[in-house]
Each structure stands twice: as structure tokens, then as C-alpha cells.
Design a protein around this motif. Structure first.
Motif, PDB file in Angstrom:
ATOM      1  N   LEU A   8       0.844  -1.189   0.000  1.00 24.45           N
ATOM      2  CA  LEU A   8       0.000   0.000   0.000  1.00 24.45           C
ATOM      3  C   LEU A   8       0.881   1.241   0.000  1.00 24.45           C
ATOM      4  O   LEU A   8       1.788   1.359   0.817  1.00 24.45           O
ATOM      5  N   TYR A   9       0.593   2.179  -0.901  1.00 20.21           N
ATOM      6  CA  TYR A   9       1.436   3.367  -0.992  1.00 20.21           C
ATOM      7  C   TYR A   9       0.626   4.584  -1.401  1.00 20.21           C
ATOM      8  O   TYR A   9      -0.482   4.478  -1.936  1.00 20.21           O
ATOM      9  N   TYR A  10       1.187   5.735  -1.136  1.00 15.51           N
ATOM     10  CA  TYR A  10       0.738   6.992  -1.718  1.00 15.51           C
ATOM     11  C   TYR A  10       1.969   7.611  -2.357  1.00 15.51           C
ATOM     12  O   TYR A  10       3.041   7.655  -1.737  1.00 15.51           O
ATOM     13  N   SER A  11       1.834   8.067  -3.587  1.00 17.40           N
ATOM     14  CA  SER A  11       2.971   8.670  -4.290  1.00 17.40           C
ATOM     15  C   SER A  11       2.470   9.796  -5.169  1.00 17.40           C
ATOM     16  O   SER A  11       1.544   9.603  -5.954  1.00 17.40           O
ATOM     17  N   LEU A  65       1.671  -6.656   5.178  1.00 15.16           N
ATOM     18  CA  LEU A  65       1.483  -5.324   4.622  1.00 15.16           C
ATOM     19  C   LEU A  65       2.796  -4.556   4.566  1.00 15.16           C
ATOM     20  O   LEU A  65       3.529  -4.500   5.550  1.00 15.16           O
ATOM     21  N   ALA A  66       3.083  -3.979   3.413  1.00 15.84           N
ATOM     22  CA  ALA A  66       4.144  -2.985   3.273  1.00 15.84           C
ATOM     23  C   ALA A  66       3.436  -1.670   2.991  1.00 15.84           C
ATOM     24  O   ALA A  66       2.559  -1.607   2.125  1.00 15.84           O
ATOM     25  N   MET A  67       3.783  -0.618   3.721  1.00 14.83           N
ATOM     26  CA  MET A  67       3.101   0.662   3.561  1.00 14.83           C
ATOM     27  C   MET A  67       4.121   1.766   3.307  1.00 14.83           C
ATOM     28  O   MET A  67       5.126   1.857   4.010  1.00 14.83           O
ATOM     29  N   GLY A  68       3.844   2.604   2.292  1.00 15.43           N
ATOM     30  CA  GLY A  68       4.786   3.647   1.940  1.00 15.43           C
ATOM     31  C   GLY A  68       4.161   4.992   1.664  1.00 15.43           C
ATOM     32  O   GLY A  68       3.039   5.082   1.163  1.00 15.43           O
ATOM     33  N   SER A  69       4.932   6.018   1.982  1.00 12.59           N
ATOM     34  CA  SER A  69       4.499   7.397   1.791  1.00 12.59           C
ATOM     35  C   SER A  69       5.707   8.270   1.525  1.00 12.59           C
ATOM     36  O   SER A  69       6.785   8.021   2.068  1.00 12.59           O
TER      37      SER A  69
END
Length: 189
Positions: A8-11, A65-69
Motif C-alpha cells: 500500500l502506498y501513496y505517491s 502489509l508494506a506501507m509507503g508514503s
């Protein structure tokens, strides 16, 4: 039986997405593991989504879960925080307890707040009872990188073009592998 790990990411400019893709490659390099690449809604509707929007049901069903921002003033980006603010039903039911998780980020400079951003992303995961994984110092690239990569999680210094250094790529893939192997163990596969 397979293991599904959500990435899961926001970019906004592509660097965090580039890390997400490398983590997904690491996940999928482990037999019986599949990466589910997902993003979150943009609050101000400016995003051009390259991947589907994560649903609470997908989050509930994932095995890890891998989460990135990107770094936003030392914190996770508002759209990602907004997503987590809607996860109260999962928190109440304990659906994420004991699932492995990791975090990743990108910033415009080496001292742009990577480690504090990684730590802010850990907080909702800890509240949900997830088990946080980092990058151990047994990873040789962690000792020599001059760009991204921390024991708290994968990171990158954005070059403005969404391209990662070889160190950043390798550390992100290793984190994905570690997450997938842990998710398999927790699932009993």
C-alpha cells in the motif's frame, strides 16, 4: 494455498511508487507469495492512480502489509493518514493483529525526514497489533548506501525522475522478501 502481501502506498511524483514496485518484486520472488499493489484516494482529487485503491476488505484479507508514503514535513502524507483514520472497524475486530508489516518512504533530500516519516507510519500499525519488520544490519547495502535505506524501512532520495539507485532497489527488494517470508511463516505455509 498462497500468501498475499499488500503493498500500500501513496505517491505524488513517482519515487514512493518506484520503491513499492521493488518491494512487490521482492515479495513475488518468494514461492507461493503474491504482491497486491494498491494506493489510496487523493484527498484533493489530483492523483492519476496507476494502481487500484485499497479497500478495507483487501486490508483485512492480506497476510502481510508494506506501507509507503513520501515525506511530508517528517510525517506520512495526508491521503495515507486519511485511509488509516477509516480503519476503526478493523481495529475493533482485531483483524490485523499479528500480521507482519513494514514501511517505506522517499524524500527530496537525504536529511528530509525519512526516519521520522517511517516511524509515523508505524504508529497505526502498532495500534492495530501488527508486527513491524525493519531491515537488519545483516544486509550489506545498509552499511554502504549513501542515498536511501534505514533499519526502520526502505527509503530513497528522490531524483525527481522516479529512478532509484541500485542500493535503494536492493534494500527495498530485501525488505519485500523478508516480509513475504515472515508472512508465510505466520500463515503456517
Amino acid at each position: 494455498m498462497s500468501c498475499q502481501v499488500a503493498v500500500l502506498y501513496y505517491s505524488r511524483h513517482g519515487s514512493t511508487l518506484a520503491i513499492a514496485r521493488q518491494i512487490a518484486r521482492g515479495v513475488e520472488s518468494i514461492p507461493d507469495c503474491e504482491a497486491l499493489l494498491r494506493t489510496v484516494d487523493e484527498i484533493d482529487a489530483r492523483a492519476d492512480h496507476q494502481d487500484p485503491i485499497m479497500t478495507l476488505e483487501e486490508l483485512k484479507q492480506c497476510d502481510g502489509l508494506a506501507m509507503g508514503s513520501p515525506v511530508w514535513f517528517g510525517n506520512m502524507a495526508a491521503p495515507l493518514k486519511h485511509f488509516w483514520d477509516k480503519t476503526t472497524p478493523l481495529w475493533l475486530s482485531g483483524d490485523l493483529i499479528d500480521k507482519p508489516a513494514c514501511v517505506f518512504t522517499s524524500s527530496s533530500s537525504l536529511h528530509g525526514g525519512q526516519e521520522t516519516t517511517l516511524q509515523t507510519m508505524m504508529l497505526p500499525l502498532l495500534h492495530h497489533g501488527m508486527m513491524i519488520l525493519g531491515i537488519p544490519y545483516s544486509e550489506p547495502k545498509l552499511h554502504s548506501t549513501t542515498s536511501g535505506g534505514t533499519p526502520y524501512g526502505a527509503s530513497a532520495v528522490a531524483a525527481g525522475n522516479g529512478k532509484l539507485t541500485q542500493d535503494e532497489i536492493e534494500l527495498a527488494q530485501q525488505l519485500g522478501k523478508r516480509l513475504a517470508m515472515t508472512a508465510l511463516k505466520m500463515k503456517g505455509i
